[in-house]
Design a protein around this motif. Structure first.
Motif, PDB file in Angstrom:
ATOM      1  N   TRP A 105       0.827  -1.340   0.046  1.00 62.70           N
ATOM      2  CA  TRP A 105       0.108  -0.038  -0.082  1.00 62.70           C
ATOM      3  C   TRP A 105       0.762   1.359  -0.001  1.00 62.70           C
ATOM      4  CZ3 TRP A 105      -4.903  -0.475  -0.657  1.00 62.70           C
ATOM      5  CH2 TRP A 105      -5.831  -1.658  -0.501  1.00 62.70           C
ATOM      6  N   PHE A 273      -3.509   2.952   2.215  1.00 67.84           N
ATOM      7  CA  PHE A 273      -4.439   2.202   2.934  1.00 67.84           C
ATOM      8  C   PHE A 273      -4.900   2.813   4.263  1.00 67.84           C
ATOM      9  CE2 PHE A 273      -6.384  -1.171   5.916  1.00 67.84           C
ATOM     10  CZ  PHE A 273      -7.256  -1.621   4.942  1.00 67.84           C
ATOM     11  N   VAL A 330      -9.008   0.760  -3.208  1.00 72.82           N
ATOM     12  CA  VAL A 330      -8.994  -0.086  -2.054  1.00 72.82           C
ATOM     13  C   VAL A 330      -9.954  -1.188  -2.513  1.00 72.82           C
ATOM     14  CG1 VAL A 330      -9.671  -0.510   0.149  1.00 72.82           C
ATOM     15  CG2 VAL A 330      -8.403   1.327  -0.182  1.00 72.82           C
TER      16      VAL A 330
END
Length: 380
Positions: A105, A273, A330
């Protein structure tokens, strides 16, 4: 969670969205009282602190004699860990190995920041890449568990990989960016800051909602770290930023001027994230705004006025378009459709209390650490 009348601290901006917060007769919260009574009198970012740090640095040099690297630094590309790397090499004369965990991420800014530090300081970097199929499976399990702390898989991998590597490779000193200056107010467990190393909790969620075994995913249970790694393996954690003057705005400018380092809108946004968790998942699903803790720390350490903090927290850190882009990003990265992620978002909210955990034992351990003076922050 019990209902109570809304109240906000008269000194910082912590409020009753932390259900266990208490206030004194002046309207000051227990975070503020703890800061003035326990942290401030024992925190010396001055000549005394520099003298103490010099002694530790000498111990690190002796411990690392004959090795290519005398200590290990976990680096994320954020301002705290970047500052530790800079101070360790340029100001303390240490030869650290930088250790980074790629959990899938990283923002491009964080990748660039790390590389600029490596190049600018002439340091070695070791990157541990987490198996994406395992990371994705564990993250999806936490989404399905409907808890606030869906960032635990990432935090667990960062923490465990660092300390497992230290033990495996004979490092006795690990330097971290943890500090009182920007973290004297710790986010409450309710706000998704529950212990990522409570492996009973992690395993219960994965057992219920995961699909694949975690064969290579790095783990280190909290008691393994606190007891076995510390007292048997002799790992010592050093927090250099607590010994020197550390002002976030000044540190950011120094990193920028020295290395071309780029700042983030908010703490922890080096991970895409975590940015999604803090800007979307927590405030919109649970009503938790972690910035209240982050900004309260700056208020208490005189880096921001309370009025400026209140004004800052009134406005979302990201605009609506960017937040929806993050939502879609996401979903796609986790192999979900946008409606599937929306369904998870709309599910019934749960807490760590709905799953097996070691909270009782951890709370007891925390009380012991506070009595011994090893932990000075309010943790709940």
């Amino acid at each position: 969670m019990h209902q109570r009348e809304y109240q906000i601290c008269s000194n910082c901006i912590m409020d009753t969205t932390d259900p266990d917060i208490t206030f004194d007769e002046r309207g000051r919260c227990d975070y503020c009282c703890n800061y003035y009574e326990n942290i401030l009198p024992n925190w010396h970012p001055d000549e005394r602190g520099e003298q103490e740090l010099s002694k530790i640095v000498e111990e690190i040099r002796i411990s690392g004699k004959g090795r290519d690297h005398d200590c290990l630094i976990g680096i994320s590309g954020g301002v705290d860990s970047s500052s530790v790397a800079y101070i360790a090499k340029d100001k303390l004369g240490l030869t650290p190995l930088l250790f980074h965990v790629d959990a899938g991420w990283n923002s491009q800014v964080s990748v660039n920041n790390i590389q600029r530090l490596v190049d600018g300081l002439g340091l070695d970097l070791y990157t541990e890449v987490i198996d994406w199929s395992e990371m994705k499976d564990l993250q999806l399990a936490f989404f399905k568990a409907q808890v606030a702390n869906i960032d635990i898989p990432q935090d667990l991998s960062f923490f465990s990989a660092l300390y497992n590597f230290a033990v495996k490779n004979g490092f006795k000193y690990v330097l971290t960016g943890a500090n009182y200056s920007t973290e004297c107010v710790r986010e409450p467990h309710e706000w998704g800051a529950y212990y990522p190393t409570d492996m009973r909790f992690v395993k219960d969620i994965h057992r219920r909602f995961g699909q694949w075994p975690l064969k290579s995913f790095p783990t280190a249970d909290i008691f393994k770290y606190k007891l076995y790694y510390s007292y048997i393996k002799g790992i010592r954690v050093v927090k250099p930023l607590n010994y020197v003057p550390y002002i976030k705005e000044r540190a950011t400018k120094e990193l920028s001027d020295r290395f071309g380092w780029q700042a983030y809108a908010q703490k922890h946004h080096e991970s895409r994230f975590t940015r999604f968790v803090e800007c979307f998942w927590l405030p919109r699903k649970f009503g938790y705004e972690r910035r209240k803790a982050h900004l309260s720390s700056l208020v208490l350490t005189n880096q921001m006025t309370r009025e400026a903090a209140l004004e800052r927290v009134e406005t979302p850190e990201l605009d609506e378009h960017t937040m929806m882009q993050d939502f879609e990003y996401v979903a796609k990265k986790l192999d979900l459709t946008v409606p599937e992620l929306q369904a998870l978002f709309d599910g019934e909210n749960k807490t760590y209390r709905d799953y097996k955990n070691k909270m009782g034992l951890i709370t007891l351990g925390t009380k012991v650490m506070r009595l011994l003076g090893l932990e000075k922050r309010v943790i709940r």
